[in-house]
Design a protein around this motif. Structure first.
Motif, short mmCIF file in Angstrom:
data_model
loop_
_atom_site.label_atom_id
_atom_site.label_comp_id
_atom_site.label_asym_id
_atom_site.label_seq_id
_atom_site.Cartn_x
_atom_site.Cartn_y
_atom_site.Cartn_z
N MET A 1 19.20 37.85 53.82
CA MET A 1 20.45 37.71 54.52
C MET A 1 21.63 38.06 53.63
O MET A 1 22.77 37.82 53.95
N ASP A 44 22.93 46.26 58.14
CA ASP A 44 21.62 45.75 58.53
C ASP A 44 20.78 46.82 59.24
O ASP A 44 19.56 46.85 59.09
N GLU A 144 14.19 34.55 57.35
CA GLU A 144 14.65 33.33 57.99
C GLU A 144 13.83 33.06 59.26
O GLU A 144 13.49 33.98 60.00
N GLU A 258 21.32 42.22 63.04
CA GLU A 258 21.45 41.19 62.01
C GLU A 258 20.32 40.17 62.10
O GLU A 258 19.75 39.75 61.10
N ARG A 262 17.53 39.51 59.26
CA ARG A 262 17.33 38.17 58.69
C ARG A 262 15.89 37.72 58.84
O ARG A 262 15.31 37.15 57.91
#
Lengths: 266, 431
Positions: A1, A44, A144, A258, A262
């Motif tokens: 991230m 990203d 994540e 994004e 992540r």
């Protein structure tokens, strides 16, 4: 991230100088290039392209506005000037396939450039992500975890109603094992964020509410952890709305790119 | 014999008057500019069958969809009955199809059930408009004539259905009495309950039966001639309107060929543009719009689904896509009347923009296409808004100042904001 970009972003000019050709051109768009928030999404998208090993390039300083806001505002002259100039650059590089980071650029290049001499295979970045997931090149691992998080997706008008793309962005969210909740007005019935038709660049007309507030209230009714977007203009409107409602501590507004980056620890 | 002659005369007069007015409507639509909507005939036909005949876009709102479907089916099927009425009227027969026996009984029975459905449907529609006062059906643009228009249509349909049922009730009673001329034919599942309220004498029953018969057919002919003045025109125009609807993605705005030629000439001095036809960029008045836009306006039945999903309208802005369509029709009718009075080319000094549609309305649009998506018969208010903007920007240079600033930025920096083109790749360098 990490927001840092530790990879080199190749430009078309450099690639051609090396005698190479990209598989796909990444059309960044003005918001993706200059708007600080949208730049994160742009980076990203590059990380995703780099991660799966697609040979891509950007136009860099040779890119110019597609002319979309001029056309929606009624200035067909300026639109066609922009379009023809861009088409000359794109055709000059013999571009075949384009991925855009913005539904407005996507719609304009895909639908309005062919009539002016610019025919390309154009996809939006959420479609690219869907394709990569389908091909098994992209998963949601190593980053994540979104497991159990409540995510609601806001359909951008020019992706959804404008071009009938409702599934690709949802597909990108489905792999997260998160809890997807739809707003009351979604898909073909989705409510605009308020930025389209060149509204992004002007104050709204007199009324009793701003459109993005109407939309964010609806989004917040689903009590989400994340509001997912697929358009830099929607991103601005939704983020502003969340701030106005003082929910920016609890609710994140993130682009599909994004979220994907992540989830993959890019 | 006299009644037959009277019937034929009235019917011919009604059809003649309708043809006369329909021709005027078509002439008005032709005030618009040319647009080619003849490609992909098969896809167009399928669109018409799906959207107009099959009412596929109505289902989004199940309650009005169900009620509308009953009224629609009733309207179409009960019109088979009109065929019999026509034949009976011309030849002085009575229930000429009665010889079909059980099939006839089945048909009349179905008509009665449908007639009851239409009656109830219209009654609920009246309640929704006038008692429940649904927001969509009580917007400011509906004040005055449009509101009355809607109520007249619903009341007329209720009266027509009442006359049909009452006629059958009297007929059945006369059949049971064995009255002369009243052959035994038909089944009357609904109107049998009305028999008790009717008088017993044969003379009165014949008067009621004849009265309702005449009322029913005169009502239908009158209704036909009311259409050109009413929003109810959609019962006819829904079909061509969906056939000629836009088949391209909704996000795509047409490229203006007149502009393409000029831009090409600007970018490439060796390019000689073809002889340009005179005309302005964008639309100031109805004659600058395309015939498709104008047909859209005649097709609009003012249901307001467009306005109820418009983000600008929802948040209290002046823009209402329904009003755009109503204004376009009103202005077109006005221009048509001018032509009737003084011939083509008359300038009354008015225009669609400013005299009907304000700048505030056109600049409130987000071009989100919600109105286009919502329209059950594929009307496109956004196309008109875009053409009005084109006129304001390209002919008058009259856009909101922030829009002008944005346009200036694109022209000078290739971006809608004031950033240098040299900085376009900075996002890749800033770590």
């Amino acid at each position: 991230m990490s927001e840092k970009l530790n990879i080199e972003v190749p430009t078309m000019a450099e690639m051609i100088a090396r005698g190479e050709e990209p598989e796909i051109l990444f059309w960044v768009g003005c918001a993706g290039s200059y708007d600080e928030r949208a730049q994160k999404t742009t980076r990203d998208i590059c990380k995703i392209l780099h991660h799966v090993g697609i040979k891509y390039a950007v136009l860099g300083t040779e890119e110019s506005c597609t002319g979309d806001p001029a056309k929606r505002a009624g200035n067909e002259f300026l639109f066609q000037m922009q379009a023809m100039t861009n088409i000359e650059v794109l055709n000059g590089y013999n571009i075949k396939k384009i991925v855009t980071g913005c539904p407005h650029c996507f719609n304009t290049i895909k639908n309005e450039y062919p009539g002016l001499g610019g025919s390309y295979e154009v996809i939006h970045h959420t479609q690219l992500i869907q394709d990569l997931i389908n091909e098994g090149k992209l998963k949601a691992e190593g980053g994540e975890s979104f497991k159990g998080k409540k995510i609601t997706y806001h359909d951008p008008c020019y992706l959804g109603r404008g071009n009938g793309i409702y599934e690709a962005p949802r597909k990108a969210l489905e792999v997260l094992d998160a809890q997807l909740v739809e707003m009351k007005r979604c898909k073909s019935n989705g409510l605009c964020c308020g930025a389209g038709g060149a509204q992004m660049f002007k104050e709204p007309e007199k009324g009793n509410k701003d459109i993005n507030i109407e939309r964010i209230e609806e989004a917040l009714e689903t009590s989400p952890n994340i509001i997912a977007a697929g358009c830099p203009f929607c991103m601005t409107m939704l983020s502003d709305g969340v701030k106005m409602k003082e929910q920016n501590q609890n609710v994140q507004v993130l682009d599909i790119a994004e979220i994907t980056a992540r989830a993959n620890g890019l | 014999m006299i009644s037959q002659i009277l019937f034929i005369a009235i019917t011919l007069a009604a059809i003649a008057l309708f043809s006369f007015n329909l021709k005027k409507v078509i002439r008005n639509i032709k005030i618009g500019k040319a647009a080619d909507r003849t490609d992909q005939p098969q896809k167009r036909l399928m669109t018409m069958i799906r959207v107009a005949l099959g009412q596929s876009k109505m289902v989004v709102r199940p309650i009005p969809a169900a009620l509308h479907f009953v009224v629609y089916i009733g309207f179409v099927i009960i019109n088979i009955e009109v065929l019999e009425i026509m034949i009976d009227g011309i030849f002085g027969t009575h229930r000429v199809f009665g010889g079909l026996g059980s099939l006839y009984n089945f048909l009349i029975g179905s008509f009665e059930i449908l007639a009851l459905g239409v009656w109830v449907g219209c009654a609920i529609f009246l309640i929704r408009r006038n008692i429940l006062k649904l927001k969509r059906l009580n917007s400011p643009e509906l004040k005055g004539w449009p509101k009355s228009d809607a109520n007249y249509i619903l009341i007329t349909e209720i009266l027509l259905m009442s006359a049909f049922l009452l006629m059958n009730a009297a007929d059945a009673k006369l059949q049971a009495m064995g009255a002369h001329h009243y052959i035994t034919a038909g089944s009357f599942p609904v109107s049998q309950f009305l028999q008790n309220i009717l008088p017993a004498s044969e003379g009165s029953l014949i008067a009621i039966e004849r009265g309702c018969w005449w009322f029913h057919i005169l009502g239908i002919l009158a209704f036909l001639n009311y259409l050109p003045y009413s929003k109810h025109f959609h019962i006819l125009f829904a079909f061509p309107n969906t056939y000629f609807s836009n088949l391209e993605p909704k996000g795509e705005f047409s490229n203006m060929q007149s502009v393409t030629n000029e831009v090409k000439a600007m970018l490439d001095p060796s390019f000689t543009p073809p002889e340009a036809e005179a005309g302005r960029f964008g639309a100031k008045d109805v004659n600058d719009l395309s015939w498709v836009n104008l047909m859209n306006a005649y097709t609009c039945t003012e249901c307001g689904r467009c306005t109820s999903v418009c983000p600008a309208n929802i948040t209290g802005k002046l823009l209402s896509p329904r009003k755009i369509m109503m204004d376009t029709r009103d202005r077109m009718e006005e221009v048509g009347k001018n032509i009737d009075k003084t011939g083509a080319g008359f300038d009354d000094g008015k225009s669609l923009i400013d005299d009907y549609i304000t700048r505030e309305e056109i600049w409130a649009c987000t071009s989100c296409n919600a109105c286009v998506e919502a329209c059950p018969i594929n009307i496109d208010p956004l196309a008109i808004i875009t053409d009005l903007r084109r006129y304001a920007v390209m002919e008058e240079s009259q856009a909101p100042s922030s829009i002008n600033a944005m346009l200036g930025n694109i022209e000078n920096n290739g971006a809608p904001w004031k950033y240098s083109p040299a900085d376009r790749l900075n996002w890749a360098k800033e770590n």
